[in-house]
Scaffold this active site. Sequence first.
Site, mmCIF file in Angstrom:
data_model
loop_
_atom_site.group_PDB
_atom_site.id
_atom_site.type_symbol
_atom_site.label_atom_id
_atom_site.label_comp_id
_atom_site.label_asym_id
_atom_site.label_seq_id
_atom_site.Cartn_x
_atom_site.Cartn_y
_atom_site.Cartn_z
ATOM 1 N N HIS A 43 0.790 -1.194 0.135
ATOM 2 C CA HIS A 43 0.012 0.023 -0.102
ATOM 3 C C HIS A 43 0.747 1.122 0.064
ATOM 4 O O HIS A 43 0.143 2.264 0.020
ATOM 5 C CB HIS A 43 -0.990 -0.064 1.008
ATOM 6 C CG HIS A 43 -0.385 0.244 2.488
ATOM 7 N ND1 HIS A 43 -0.062 -1.453 3.074
ATOM 8 C CD2 HIS A 43 0.119 0.848 3.229
ATOM 9 C CE1 HIS A 43 0.750 -0.963 4.144
ATOM 10 N NE2 HIS A 43 0.856 0.270 4.479
ATOM 11 N N HIS A 44 2.240 1.057 0.127
ATOM 12 C CA HIS A 44 2.880 2.486 -0.147
ATOM 13 C C HIS A 44 3.270 2.999 -1.428
ATOM 14 O O HIS A 44 3.556 4.216 -1.560
ATOM 15 C CB HIS A 44 4.176 2.167 0.831
ATOM 16 C CG HIS A 44 4.281 1.807 2.032
ATOM 17 N ND1 HIS A 44 3.964 2.863 2.989
ATOM 18 C CD2 HIS A 44 4.503 0.866 2.916
ATOM 19 C CE1 HIS A 44 3.800 2.267 4.153
ATOM 20 N NE2 HIS A 44 4.260 0.930 4.127
ATOM 21 N N ALA A 45 2.691 2.248 -2.343
ATOM 22 C CA ALA A 45 2.844 2.655 -4.005
ATOM 23 C C ALA A 45 2.103 4.002 -4.123
ATOM 24 O O ALA A 45 1.116 3.867 -3.509
ATOM 25 C CB ALA A 45 2.589 1.642 -4.766
ATOM 26 N N SER A 49 7.318 3.019 -3.498
ATOM 27 C CA SER A 49 7.649 3.474 -2.473
ATOM 28 C C SER A 49 7.713 2.182 -1.158
ATOM 29 O O SER A 49 6.760 1.405 -1.694
ATOM 30 C CB SER A 49 6.829 4.573 -1.818
ATOM 31 O OG SER A 49 7.381 4.960 -0.498
#
Length: 155
Positions: free
Chosen positions: A90-92, A98
């Site tokens: 979920h950091h993308a 990311s």
Amino acid sequence: SSRPPPASPNEMSAFHSEDYINFLAKATGDNLRVYGNQMQKFNVGEYTDCPVFDGLYEFTQLYTGASLDGAVKLNRGDCDVAINWSGGLHHAKKSEASGFCYINDIVLAILELLKVHARVLYIGIEGTGFSVNAPLTSGMTDDAYERTDIQTGHG
């Protein structure tokens, strides 16, 4: 049970930019020098926490396809619970990798769920703690946040 289909570029572009997806599809460990400027633009490569490796694009298609497949099955009522142990990256961001996250399968699965459900609650569990993403009102202050009812998002 059958394997979920890999996510298509079109499915991934529901959140991610087309040029970012095209870059991921072309970049391999062998041709990185050709994409020097794009590697910096998309935050991937040797000096980031998002290395390029052989099979990267296929990896993103597989974990994203599994999350989308789970969301579709939930929407159709084919299951009550869907778990993708390889997902949750979920950091993308829309046009940037990311934290070893390249395609944000969580956002894509939530977009799929929102086709049927009015609201989706996402709870991210990382390491020893957890985080809850809840919609908050514009201009939220620290004091107001501490008084917020996490169930409703209102103070």
